[in-house]
Design a protein around this motif. Structure first.
Motif, PDB file in Angstrom:
ATOM      1  N   LEU A 117      51.426 -29.388 164.967  1.00 37.13           N
ATOM      2  CA  LEU A 117      51.238 -30.391 163.913  1.00 37.13           C
ATOM      3  C   LEU A 117      50.241 -29.926 162.858  1.00 37.13           C
ATOM      4  CD1 LEU A 117      51.084 -33.706 166.008  1.00 37.13           C
ATOM      5  CD2 LEU A 117      52.994 -32.856 164.629  1.00 37.13           C
ATOM      6  N   LYS A 118      49.285 -29.130 163.258  1.00 35.08           N
ATOM      7  CA  LYS A 118      48.271 -28.663 162.309  1.00 35.08           C
ATOM      8  C   LYS A 118      48.866 -27.783 161.209  1.00 35.08           C
ATOM      9  CE  LYS A 118      44.324 -28.926 165.477  1.00 35.08           C
ATOM     10  NZ  LYS A 118      43.236 -28.186 166.145  1.00 35.08           N
ATOM     11  N   ASP A 119      50.035 -27.250 161.451  1.00 38.59           N
ATOM     12  CA  ASP A 119      50.687 -26.386 160.459  1.00 38.59           C
ATOM     13  C   ASP A 119      51.364 -27.174 159.353  1.00 38.59           C
ATOM     14  OD1 ASP A 119      49.938 -24.105 161.896  1.00 38.59           O
ATOM     15  OD2 ASP A 119      51.748 -24.170 163.136  1.00 38.59           O
ATOM     16  N   PHE A 120      51.310 -28.510 159.424  1.00 39.40           N
ATOM     17  CA  PHE A 120      51.970 -29.332 158.420  1.00 39.40           C
ATOM     18  C   PHE A 120      51.079 -29.683 157.226  1.00 39.40           C
ATOM     19  CE2 PHE A 120      55.256 -30.173 161.607  1.00 39.40           C
ATOM     20  CZ  PHE A 120      56.390 -30.191 160.797  1.00 39.40           C
ATOM     21  N   THR A 121      49.939 -29.085 157.114  1.00 34.27           N
ATOM     22  CA  THR A 121      49.064 -29.352 155.964  1.00 34.27           C
ATOM     23  C   THR A 121      49.808 -29.052 154.668  1.00 34.27           C
ATOM     24  OG1 THR A 121      47.079 -28.832 157.240  1.00 34.27           O
ATOM     25  CG2 THR A 121      46.892 -28.739 154.836  1.00 34.27           C
ATOM     26  N   GLY A 122      49.918 -30.076 153.800  1.00 30.33           N
ATOM     27  CA  GLY A 122      50.588 -29.916 152.520  1.00 30.33           C
ATOM     28  C   GLY A 122      52.105 -29.913 152.602  1.00 30.33           C
ATOM     29  N   LYS A 123      52.646 -30.077 153.797  1.00 32.58           N
ATOM     30  CA  LYS A 123      54.106 -30.038 153.969  1.00 32.58           C
ATOM     31  C   LYS A 123      54.663 -31.457 154.160  1.00 32.58           C
ATOM     32  CE  LYS A 123      54.364 -25.366 155.924  1.00 32.58           C
ATOM     33  NZ  LYS A 123      52.972 -25.005 155.668  1.00 32.58           N
TER      34      LYS A 123
END
Length: 365
Positions: free
Chosen positions: A165-171
């Motif tokens: 989930l942390k990889d969804f920044t700005g997505k």
């Protein structure tokens, strides 16, 4: 002085007896010929039979479903409905009419489902709905037993590079409005400090289509729904479901509140499918067991001993009708979600209690 006091207390006692006696008679004592005024409980009991009576008089059950979710409720090109949620409706129809096909289905999206139930448009909502406190209290719903223990997940393209989930920044993430998943996602991202872009739709098909087109980097829903929807995407293997678990999602049918007789009937019809599996009763052996079993638990369940159905305003053999026509919970699960289905979902938490799962029926006694 003593005689005077005795006369005084005797007078008080006589007055009280004369005052209380009429009240006792109005309360409907065994010696009274006067009909007691209906109490709140009596009035409520009378009203609570209206929905059940209405359904029986109509001759069909009106069931609100999704109609767009394989494994739970899906309508094919021939107009035939199938799925776990659908089989709950069929079980109720079997119990009431000894015919699982006496069901009229209404396809509802997540936003309109509760209004349809509250307005009386449908008799029961059997539509992958999460049981929450606010829905139980504020929306006036009465939930039946949980039929599927789920959790919320998120699906991404395999080549997206997104691992957590942390990889969804700005997505962006596609999500269906009017669902508990919308708030769950917001809560999880706020806790992690991740600023994402929610893209919200009312229609679940539009939500997944937008994800498929690449306009969202992820799509979130119950994990079972993600597995289900992935099977009908153009290239299923190109999509993966991340390991992040965002919530508890106990999915349960619901009826409108304030109708205890109808709610009780639905509740125990669902429990009958679970209890049948627990006792080893299935659609293949049920007729033989009804004739030959000496197990008092099975006898009570099938209505060959006792009169449990009577207390629910149901036929005494309601459970026999359900299992014979639709199956026990294990048969229903395997047919729609398990090894005999396209989804092949492991039962996990949806196993019986004695097999390490969460499914459990109160005693039929």
């Amino acid at each position: 002085m003593i005689d005077k006091n005795l006369r005084k207390w005797a007078s008080v006692l006589l007055t009280n007896v004369l005052f209380v006696a009429p009240l006792t008679a109005c309360g409907g004592s065994s010696g009274s010929t006067e009909q007691a005024k209906p109490t709140t409980a009596t009035t409520s009991s009378s009203q609570s039979q209206n929905r059940l009576e209405k359904i029986i008089n109509r001759g069909t059950l009106i069931c609100g479903v999704s109609g767009q979710l394989p494994g739970f409720s899906f309508v094919d090109e021939k107009g035939k409905y199938s799925g776990l949620d659908v089989d709950i409706c069929r079980s109720i129809a079997a119990a009431l009419f000894n015919d699982p096909d006496k069901v009229e289905y209404r396809n509802l999206n997540a936003k309109e489902r509760f209004t349809a139930l509250q307005s009386g448009e449908i008799d029961i909502l059997s539509r992958n709905t999460t049981w929450t406190l606010s829905r139980d209290a504020a929306t006036g719903l009465e939930f039946a037993p949980v039929i599927f223990y789920d959790s919320q997940g998120i699906m991404v393209k395999k080549n997206s590079g997104i691992k957590t989930l942390k990889d969804f920044t700005g997505k962006s993430i596609c999500i269906q409005t009017g669902t508990s998943t919308e708030q769950n996602l917001s809560d999880q991202m706020r806790k992690l400090g991740v600023k994402y872009k929610p893209v919200v739709f009312e229609d679940v098909n539009v939500s997944f289509a937008t994800y498929q087109e690449g306009r969202c980097q992820g799509v979130t829903a119950d994990r079972s729904q993600l597995v289900s929807k992935r099977t009908i995407l153009p290239n299923p293997d190109e999509n993966i479901i991340l390991g992040d678990v965002m919530s508890k999602e106990p999915l349960a049918p619901a009826v409108s509140g304030g109708d205890s007789k109808w709610a009780d009937a639905v509740r125990w019809i669902v429990y009958a499918t679970i209890e049948a599996e627990d006792l080893g009763v299935n659609s293949q052996n049920i007729e033989q067991l009804a004739k030959t079993t000496t197990d008092p638990n099975i006898k009570r369940l099938l209505g060959t001993e006792g009169d449990l159905g009577k207390g629910l305003n149901l036929p005494n053999d309601f459970a026999l009708r359900v299992v014979k026509n639709v199956g026990n919970y294990g048969e229903i699960y395997d047919r729609n979600l398990g090894q005999n289905s396209k989804l092949k979902l492991e039962r996990g938490q949806n196993k019986l209690w004695k097999d390490g799962g969460l499914l459990y029926s109160p005693p039929f006694r």
